[in-house]
Design a protein around this motif. Structure first.
Motif, short mmCIF file in Angstrom:
data_model
loop_
_atom_site.label_atom_id
_atom_site.label_comp_id
_atom_site.label_asym_id
_atom_site.label_seq_id
_atom_site.Cartn_x
_atom_site.Cartn_y
_atom_site.Cartn_z
N THR A 1 0.82 -1.21 0.00
CA THR A 1 0.00 0.00 0.00
C THR A 1 0.86 1.25 0.00
OG1 THR A 1 -1.82 -1.13 1.12
CG2 THR A 1 -1.77 1.28 1.28
N THR A 2 2.00 1.22 0.68
CA THR A 2 2.85 2.41 0.79
C THR A 2 3.98 2.44 -0.23
OG1 THR A 2 4.21 1.35 2.49
CG2 THR A 2 2.35 2.66 3.25
N GLN B 1 4.74 5.69 -2.21
CA GLN B 1 4.99 6.93 -1.48
C GLN B 1 6.49 7.04 -1.18
OE1 GLN B 1 2.29 7.91 1.75
NE2 GLN B 1 0.84 6.39 1.08
N TYR C 1 6.65 2.09 8.11
CA TYR C 1 6.36 3.29 7.33
C TYR C 1 6.42 4.47 8.28
CZ TYR C 1 3.29 6.71 4.97
OH TYR C 1 2.75 7.84 4.40
N VAL D 1 -4.31 8.31 4.64
CA VAL D 1 -3.16 8.12 3.75
C VAL D 1 -2.84 6.65 3.54
CG1 VAL D 1 -2.15 10.37 4.30
CG2 VAL D 1 -1.44 8.36 5.60
N LEU D 2 -3.21 5.81 4.50
CA LEU D 2 -2.94 4.38 4.37
C LEU D 2 -4.15 3.60 3.86
CD1 LEU D 2 -0.85 3.78 7.61
CD2 LEU D 2 -0.02 4.19 5.29
N GLY D 3 -5.24 4.31 3.55
CA GLY D 3 -6.42 3.66 2.97
C GLY D 3 -6.97 2.52 3.79
N GLN E 1 -5.57 1.51 -1.79
CA GLN E 1 -5.13 2.73 -2.47
C GLN E 1 -4.79 3.78 -1.42
OE1 GLN E 1 -8.05 4.91 -4.77
NE2 GLN E 1 -6.50 5.49 -6.25
N SER E 2 -3.55 4.25 -1.44
CA SER E 2 -3.15 5.29 -0.49
C SER E 2 -3.82 6.61 -0.87
CB SER E 2 -1.63 5.45 -0.47
OG SER E 2 -1.15 5.80 -1.75
N ARG F 1 -7.61 10.19 -5.13
CA ARG F 1 -6.70 10.19 -3.98
C ARG F 1 -7.13 11.12 -2.86
NH1 ARG F 1 -1.62 11.25 -3.82
NH2 ARG F 1 -1.29 9.53 -2.38
#
Length: 309
Positions: free
Chosen positions: A19-20, A23, A37, A87-89, A119-120, A241
Motif C-alpha cells: 500500500t505504501t 509513497q 512506514y 493516507v494508508l487507505g 489505495q493510499s 486520492r
C-alpha cells in the motif's frame, strides 16, 4: 519528546508494504516485524512523526503505531489517527473490486499479485493538485526528485532520533513564495505560476479547495479544472486520492495507456477514446483498477497474464 502508541485495524485484506510502495518520499525503516512506514504528520500547531509497523497478516491485519511529538493531547492524537487512516487507505473494502475482477483474467492476476494493496490517499485537494503539477510531462524519477526538493524546502520539519522528517508544504508557504523562488525547485516558469496560483486559491477561498468534497464527481471536475493549469487528468486524481471516489479514471495518462496496451492489446497503440470505452469493464471500481495497473507498471510484477479476446 513524548511517545504515544496506537493500534489500528484495517479492513482485510491489507498489506502495508504494498500500500505504501508508491509513497517514495516518505521513509521506510527497519523494524521488528514487517516493513515500517514513517511520515511526519502536520496537526496544525504541532507535528508528530508516525511510525507504523504491520504486526498482523493480510487476512487479519493489525498496525502498531508510535507517535513521537511534544505533548500531544487527545484531540491531536485523534487527528493523527484520522490522517493515517486516510493516507494508508485503511477502511477500503477490496472485496467488491476483487469479485468484479473475477471475469477479467488479467485483473484477477493483478489482484492475486498485489493482494491486500489498498489505495493510499492524500490529505488534501491542494496536496494532490500540487503533486500533479510537479509531475506533469516528467518521468516518475525526475518528478520524485522535484517533489522531494519542494518538501524539504517549504515543508515543516521535525528531527527525531537524529533523522529530520518533512511534511508536505502548507499552502501558505507556497502562496507566499515568489515565482522566482519556486523556479529554484527546477520548475518551469509556467509550472511555478500554476503551483503558486493553486496555493493562493486554497488560502484565499472560503473553505479552501477541500470544499469540493461535498460535490458530485462531475461538479468536482468542473471546479478543479477552472483552476489555471489544471486539467481533467489532475481532476481525476483529486477524485481518487483526495476524495476517495471509487470510479475515477485518469484519461490522458500515457503510462496508464501503455500498461493497458501491454496487458490487454498485445502492445498495440490505443487512443484515450478506446481506453475510456475499455475501462467500463472495471466500473464502478476504476480507481482501484488504476492503482493495480500502476503497481504492475511500477514493479514489473503481475504481467505474465495477458488478455485474449
Amino acid at each position: 519528546m513524548n511517545r504515544y502508541t496506537l493500534t489500528l485495524r484495517p479492513t482485510a485484506p491489507y498489506d502495508l508494504e504494498m500500500t505504501t510502495d508508491n509513497q517514495p518520499y516518505f521513509r521506510k525503516g527497519d523494524g521488528p516485524s514487517a516493513a515500517a512506514y514513517q511520515r511526519l504528520l502536520d496537526l496544525g500547531e504541532k507535528l508528530t512523526v508516525a511510525t507504523v509497523y504491520s504486526t498482523g497478516t493480510a487476512a487479519e491485519p493489525v498496525l502498531s503505531v508510535t507517535l513521537q511529538g511534544n505533548e500531544l493531547n487527545d484531540t491531536e492524537i485523534s487527528v493523527a489517527q484520522d490522517q493515517l487512516e486516510k493516507v494508508l487507505g485503511l477502511h477500503q473494502d477490496l472485496q467488491p473490486f476483487y469479485s468484479s475482477a473475477a471475469t477479467d483474467p488479467v485483473m484477477t492476476h493483478l489482484t492475486e499479485t498485489f493482494h491486500g494493496m489498498h489505495q493510499s490517499g492524500a490529505l488534501s485537494v491542494f496536496e494532490t493538485i500540487a503533486q500533479a503539477i510537479l509531475g506533469q510531462q516528467l518521468s516518475a524519477s525526475v518528478a520524485r526528485v522535484i517533489r522531494g526538493l519542494m518538501i524539504e524546502t517549504y515543508g515543516p520539519s521535525l528531527t527525531v532520533e537524529g533523522f529530520t522528517h518533512y511534511a508536505f508544504p502548507r499552502p501558505q508557504a507556497i502562496a507566499e513564495a515568489s515565482v522566482e523562488e519556486l523556479r529554484a525547485l527546477k520548475l518551469s516558469w509556467r509550472k511555478a505560476e500554476y503551483l503558486q496560483g493553486v496555493a493562493r486559491a486554497e488560502t484565499e477561498t472560503a473553505g479552501g479547495l477541500d470544499r469540493v468534497s461535498e460535490l458530485e464527481d462531475s461538479e468536482v471536475v468542473k471546479e478543479i479544472t477552472a483552476l489555471r493549469g489544471v486539467g481533467g487528468w489532475t481532476a481525476q486524481w483529486v477524485l481518487s486520492r483526495a476524495l476517495g471516489r471509487p470510479n475515477a479514471f485518469p484519461l490522458g495518462d500515457l503510462a496508464l495507456r501503455r500498461i493497458v496496451s501491454q496487458l490487454y492489446f498485445g502492445g498495440e497503440t490505443i487512443t484515450d477514446s478506446q481506453l475510456a470505452d475499455f475501462s467500463t469493464r472495471w466500473s464502478p471500481h476504476r480507481s482501484l483498477a488504476t492503482s493495480y495497473l500502476f503497481a504492475a507498471l511500477r514493479t514489473g510484477r503481475g504481467q505474465s497474464v495477458t488478455y485474449v479476446p
